[in-house]
Structures are given as C-alpha cells and as structure tokens.
Design a protein around this motif. Structure first.
Motif, PDB file in Angstrom:
ATOM      1  N   GLU A 255       1.809   0.312  -9.952  1.00  0.00           N
ATOM      2  CA  GLU A 255       1.152   1.395 -10.684  1.00  0.00           C
ATOM      3  C   GLU A 255       0.578   2.376  -9.676  1.00  0.00           C
ATOM      4  O   GLU A 255      -0.026   1.968  -8.677  1.00  0.00           O
ATOM      5  N   ILE A 256       0.775   3.660  -9.929  1.00  0.00           N
ATOM      6  CA  ILE A 256       0.268   4.693  -9.033  1.00  0.00           C
ATOM      7  C   ILE A 256      -0.646   5.611  -9.827  1.00  0.00           C
ATOM      8  O   ILE A 256      -0.256   6.168 -10.856  1.00  0.00           O
ATOM      9  N   ALA A 257      -1.885   5.741  -9.352  1.00  0.00           N
ATOM     10  CA  ALA A 257      -2.850   6.667  -9.950  1.00  0.00           C
ATOM     11  C   ALA A 257      -3.123   7.782  -8.947  1.00  0.00           C
ATOM     12  O   ALA A 257      -3.260   7.528  -7.748  1.00  0.00           O
ATOM     13  N   GLY A 258      -3.213   8.999  -9.439  1.00  0.00           N
ATOM     14  CA  GLY A 258      -3.434  10.115  -8.541  1.00  0.00           C
ATOM     15  C   GLY A 258      -2.125  10.817  -8.214  1.00  0.00           C
ATOM     16  O   GLY A 258      -1.181  10.819  -9.013  1.00  0.00           O
ATOM     17  N   ASP A 259      -2.064  11.365  -7.033  1.00  0.00           N
ATOM     18  CA  ASP A 259      -0.910  12.172  -6.622  1.00  0.00           C
ATOM     19  C   ASP A 259       0.208  11.264  -6.092  1.00  0.00           C
ATOM     20  O   ASP A 259       0.199  10.843  -4.939  1.00  0.00           O
ATOM     21  N   ALA A 260       1.174  10.963  -6.951  1.00  0.00           N
ATOM     22  CA  ALA A 260       2.260  10.058  -6.560  1.00  0.00           C
ATOM     23  C   ALA A 260       3.112  10.636  -5.436  1.00  0.00           C
ATOM     24  O   ALA A 260       3.770   9.890  -4.693  1.00  0.00           O
TER      25      ALA A 260
ATOM     26  N   ALA B 279      -4.108   9.042  -3.554  1.00  0.00           N
ATOM     27  CA  ALA B 279      -3.511   8.242  -4.623  1.00  0.00           C
ATOM     28  C   ALA B 279      -3.925   6.781  -4.437  1.00  0.00           C
ATOM     29  O   ALA B 279      -4.238   6.360  -3.327  1.00  0.00           O
ATOM     30  N   THR B 280      -3.937   6.052  -5.535  1.00  0.00           N
ATOM     31  CA  THR B 280      -4.204   4.617  -5.502  1.00  0.00           C
ATOM     32  C   THR B 280      -2.948   3.887  -5.954  1.00  0.00           C
ATOM     33  O   THR B 280      -2.383   4.209  -7.018  1.00  0.00           O
TER      34      THR B 280
ATOM     35  N   GLU C 264     -14.710   3.100  -6.374  1.00  0.00           N
ATOM     36  CA  GLU C 264     -13.997   4.251  -6.915  1.00  0.00           C
ATOM     37  C   GLU C 264     -13.245   4.955  -5.782  1.00  0.00           C
ATOM     38  O   GLU C 264     -13.831   5.309  -4.758  1.00  0.00           O
ATOM     39  N   SER C 265     -11.967   5.148  -5.975  1.00  0.00           N
ATOM     40  CA  SER C 265     -11.120   5.650  -4.890  1.00  0.00           C
ATOM     41  C   SER C 265     -11.343   7.147  -4.663  1.00  0.00           C
ATOM     42  O   SER C 265     -11.477   7.928  -5.603  1.00  0.00           O
TER      43      SER C 265
ATOM     44  N   ARG D 214      -1.476   0.321  -6.976  1.00  0.00           N
ATOM     45  CA  ARG D 214      -1.793  -1.046  -7.394  1.00  0.00           C
ATOM     46  C   ARG D 214      -0.501  -1.858  -7.421  1.00  0.00           C
ATOM     47  O   ARG D 214       0.458  -1.496  -8.102  1.00  0.00           O
TER      48      ARG D 214
END
Length: 625
Positions: A598-603, A574-575, A569-570, A577
């Motif tokens: 794909e960007i998860a979190g604060d782009a 941001a993560t 779990e990051s 992918r």
C-alpha cells in the motif's frame, strides 16, 4: 574452436615435476580409501525436473598416469578428490565424499544423527543422507552443524531436514556467531560479480577432460541444485563452550576471520575426533580467492591452529575436515596441523619481512620460497590457493592496492592503456608477431601480457584473439593450481567460443528470506545508479506489517540512507506499507501490483527511486573490454 596440444615447453616442465616431486609417497591414497563402505553407482544426481546437478562419473578419465596437458601434481590431487562414497571415520562418525566440492559428515547419537555441513544443494545432501541411511539405518536427523559461513557448508540443509522440524524443536541448527550476517553478505552484496568470476575459478561450464576442467583442488566442482538456508537455533560464541546433543558431547573452538569470517572447530570427546572445518585441508588454501572476497588473516589462522593443537591433539585419534580425507593417529595429527600452521605463519611473517624491506607484493610473490620441509609434503601444495596470489593478498591486507611507486598511482585503465602500448610497439600486427615469438620460446606469461594489450585495443583481431586463446591454454596446462588452470581455460574458451556467462544464481529465495530489512536496504543502496540519482531528493517511510518496524529512507546526492524510526505521523513524500520484508524485494524487482503493498502520498516518489536502480550484469566481460 579446437583445443591445442601442450607444447614441448610444457611437456618438458612436467617431466621435471615427475622427477622432483615425491610421487612414491602414497599415504594420501591409503587415507583417502580408509574406511570405504560403498560408492554411489552411478554417481549422477538429478533435480526433481531431471536436470543433472552433480556428475562425479564425468571424472572417470582421471584413471591412470597424468597426461602432458595436466600438471602431474594436480592430476594426483584430482584423483584423490574424485573418490566418492560413504566412508567410516571412526565407529559412529561417517562421511560422504565426492558428492560436491565439500564433505558431509554424520555423527551418530543415542537416537539419531547429527549432520555436519550439508553441502551446497538440497539434492546432493539428500542423496548423501540416503546413502548413509542405507548402510547405517534410518536414523532421524536431530541436529545440523554449519562449520562456517560459506555456501558449500549450508546450502543443502533442506535436503536433510525441514524448516518445520526446526521450528518444532525436533532439529537443532548450530553455527558460529555471525554466521547469518556473513553468509548473506558474501552471497548477496557482491554476489553477481563473485559468481561470474567463480564461473572462471571453478570451471563449471568447461568441458571435463585432460584438456579441460580436472577439478578445483579443494574438491572436483560445485553442485548446481537448489540452494537453501535455515537460520541457526544456537549460536556458538566462545571457545570452550560445550553442548550435548542426543547424548553426544561437543566442545567448540572459535576461529573467526580465518578461512571464513565466521568459522569454528569442534571436538567429540566420546569419539576422540576433531573437526577442523576448512582451516586444515590437504592443500594450501586461499587468503584471497580468485573469485573475490575479503582478505583473510593468516596470522590469526596460524594462531587458531596452534590453539587447536594445544587444546585437542592429545585427546584426538582422528582429525577430519569439511574437504578431503581424515588424518589418523595423534603423532600424525600433530605433524599435519603443525605443518599447516607453519604454512600460513611463514606466508604471513615472511611477506611482512619483505614488504618492510621495500619490496612490493608482485616482487615478493616472484621471489618467495617455502622452506624445504613444507614443500616436500603434499598437503601444503597450492592446488586451490597459491603461494603467489596469497603473498599478494597479504600485501594487500596490510598495504592496499598501491605499491608506493608514484608512476603507478594513476595509471590508465586497460581500455586506454592497451592502445597506447600497442601503438608504441608498432601496431597490433607487430604485437602479435612479438607474442608469437614469445609463445614459441615458451614465455607464455609475456605472450599473455602482450596479447592482453592487443585485446584491449581490438578484441576482434583474429590473429591476436586466436594466439591469446592458445597462450592461456598453455598456461593452464602448466598450472599446478586448479583454480589458475580453470581461469586460464575459461579465458581461452570465451575467446574462442564467446562468453559462457555465469553458472547458477546469486541467491536462493530461502537465503534472500534471511536478509534483515537493513541488509535489504543496503542491497538497494548499492544498486542506485549514482549519476542518474544526483538530482533526486525524496524521503520515503517503509512500514513492515509482520514486525511493525518503520524505516525512513532518503535518497539525496545519489546516496540512499535509511534509519529505523518510531511509528508516528509520516512527514515523508510517501509512505510504503509492506506485508513483510520479502514484499520489499518483489517491489524492487518491479512488482507493484501484487497484494501486500500500500502506498500513501506521492506514489511517483517510490517510482522515481525504483527507476534509478541498476540490475547487476551476470555476463560482464572479463578477458575482453
């Protein structure tokens, strides 16, 4: 602007060279012509869109005696290097020479052909293979051997085979261990700067002719077509390693840290033929190229040549290389390799002797003389490397850039030094006056020094600029070394006509595809604009969909640090992918919209990192501030 003729000083020096050098020794011309089968007529090779990527016919002017605008020794070397076509080395081994700066060789097996060093570009490699097949039959390529990690020995591989055939096991690709790592590093990490300086060194953008580019010493020039790479399927790791390919036995000798970080020699017992890669060519090679590179090890270089003599010479009837023409006969092979060995050993040992007496690199280079036995043979002459800059390279290898004099520990940079010198000498007009006097006396080195300071004081001063161009031109006319000539002429050209930029591209898509994720992150790290990133503090997780690898990337204090981490779990800002590693390159290039991302979190964290990346400048100033 119009070029100027050679001065009386240059003409007189060339007359002396004609008297002093052994021009009655024509053995190289006999060997360069030996085994000739056919030439390509015209020797002009184009890309699919019709662009000329190689034109050897542009060197037709080399016929006849040397003009006074070219050192007669360099003219001779260029005449030899400009010979082109298909040549027999021994029955079953053939070379195509004069299609690029390097040679491509073909070794016949039971059913097909092994290709050694497929040149720089796919187009010229394909043309060479076609010429070979026209005279030796439509033999399939069963293997490709890269002798070492420089681009002129692998870049044309897609002209002789395909990635699909390699993946299907139809074609083996052999290379020395470390090949991919070193090939990628040299062409990507400092690629932009090396390519810009390479445009000075090789002179691809200069006019061909007696007052222009006449060759590179190692060959005539570099082809400018598509550059490719296929990753080796077999890494050669140890001396004495043997492999049989299509009935052809090959015995290998490792030679790392010589002309290239990853390099090897190899011997064909069935043909009694020894391939020396680029460690024994018909000139003094570079220990540090003018385009830039890591300093090479002349001590190791000499040692591997001794090992090659001891291991293979008694069994060899011919020695051939990745440049120039072969040497036939055991006694001549031993003599040739021994002299080449002594050349690098003498440079190394005597430079170390003198630096231990307190001489600096510049001082050693000015007083250094080769033994008469080495100077009297043509293949030790500095057409590509030079004694002068190789001695300085050895000094740099052991002692670094600083010569130990505290007055030179913290000098001003040229932009600050030039105006101070110019002011001390009475202003720029006075400097030009002094330089003109030096020019008239034939002291072109001093004139160039004065005018360099003038340029870094006022690059637009018409008289200084014109005289500097004339001075560099005369230095070019007097140079035996082809790369020095090209550097001087390139400086003169840019002073007269403006910057010509950089020839070619830093890295092809197929080469970039071989970058590991770590190398890609390294490439990003060296693009960080440190001052702009001082206050940036972010952590990003990158996940590659094709491999499942995960990397934690942080930017803090202007430094990008990456670590490979287990998938979990990051906790990053941001993560990111990515479908694959190539998607990382397109992302950094500014493409955030295409699929595979794909960007998860604060782009905005990723955008902040991209915002502090600098793009290299392929058109930076060299001869002016």
């Amino acid at each position: 602007m119009e070029q100027k003729p050679p001065t009386a000083t240059i003409e007189s020096a060339h007359r002396d060279h004609l008297r002093a050098l052994p021009f009655d020794d024509t053995g190289d011309f006999e060997n360069a012509d030996r085994g000739f089968i056919t030439a390509l007529d015209p020797c002009v090779i184009t890309s699919a869109d019709g662009r000329v990527v190689w034109d050897n016919d542009a060197y037709a002017f080399l016929a006849g005696d040397a003009p006074t605008s070219v050192h007669p020794s360099l003219w001779r070397q260029s005449q030899l290097c400009a010979k082109q076509g298909l040549y027999g080395v021994v029955e079953g081994i053939y070379q195509v020479r004069g299609f690029d700066i390097s040679n491509i060789s073909f070794v016949e097996g039971d059913t097909g052909v092994i290709v050694i060093d497929p040149l720089i570009s796919t187009e010229v490699a394909a043309a060479a293979l076609k010429l070979y097949r026209e005279h030796r039959g439509d033999r399939p390529v069963v293997a490709v051997i890269y002798t070492h990690s420089h681009g002129d020995h692998f870049g044309g591989v897609l002209g002789v085979t395909s990635q699909a055939d390699v993946e299907a096991g139809k074609v083996a690709v052999l290379a020395p261990a470390g090949f991919v790592e070193h090939a990628v590093q040299e062409n990507v990490y400092a690629g932009t700067a090396m390519l810009r300086r390479g445009s000075y060194m090789y002179g691809p953008l200069l006019d061909r002719g007696p007052q222009g580019q006449v060759g590179c010493g190692l060959g005539q020039n570099m082809s400018t077509g598509e550059v490719s790479m296929i990753v080796p399927t077999l890494d050669i790791r140890r001396t004495g390693e043997k492999h049989t390919i299509d009935g052809v036995e090959i015995e290998f000798q490792m030679a790392p840290g010589t002309e290239a970080p990853a390099e090897m020699h190899f011997y064909f017992p069935g043909y009694r033929a020894l391939c020396m890669a680029e460690n024994a060519t018909h000139n003094l090679h570079n220990l540090l190229t003018l385009r830039g590179a890591l300093v090479r090890d002349p001590h190791a270089w000499a040692g591997y040549l001794t090992e090659a003599i001891d291991t293979f010479a008694d069994r060899a009837d011919v020695a051939f290389a990745s440049h120039h023409w072969p040497t036939w006969g055991r006694e001549r092979i031993v003599e040739y390799l021994s002299l080449q060995r002594d050349l690098y050993a003498y440079l190394h040992d005597q430079t170390l002797r003198l630096l231990n007496q307190g001489f600096t690199g510049v001082e050693i280079a000015e007083q250094f003389q080769l033994p008469p036995a080495l100077e009297k043979v043509w293949h030790t002459h500095g057409y590509y490397g030079s004694v002068n800059h190789n001695v300085k390279a050895i000094y740099q290898r052991y002692m670094g850039w600083f010569d130990g004099n505290p007055g030179r520990l913290w000098p001003h940079p040229p932009e600050a030094l030039g105006p101070r010198y110019v002011a001390a000498m009475g202003g720029i007009d006075r400097v030009v006056e002094l330089a003109q006097r030096a020019f008239g006396e034939g002291d072109f080195r001093w004139a160039a020094t004065l005018l360099d300071h003038a340029m870094f004081t006022d690059a637009d001063h018409p008289a200084a600029r014109a005289l500097y161009a004339d001075t560099l031109e005369q230095l070019a006319y007097g140079a035996e070394n082809a790369t020095w000539r090209n550097f001087f002429l390139s400086g003169a050209t840019e002073l007269r006509d403006g910057k010509f930029g950089t020839a070619g591209k830093v890295a092809s898509p197929t080469m970039l595809a071989q970058l590991s994720p770590e190398q890609m992150f390294d490439t990003i790290a060296i693009s960080i604009n440190g001052p702009r990133a001082w206050d940036l503090d972010v952590a990003l997780d990158f996940t590659f969909g094709d491999t499942g690898d995960n990397y934690r990337v942080t930017v803090h204090n202007g430094v990008l640090v990456y670590r490979k981490v287990a998938a979990e779990e990051s906790t990053a800002t941001a993560t990111v992918r990515l479908a694959d590693k190539l998607r990382l390159l397109t992302l950094i290039g500014g493409d955030s919209d295409s699929p595979g991302l794909e960007i998860a979190g604060d782009a905005s964290a990723l955008a902040a990192v991209v915002a502090v990346l600098d793009k290299p400048d392929p058109n930076f100033d060299i001869v002016t501030p």
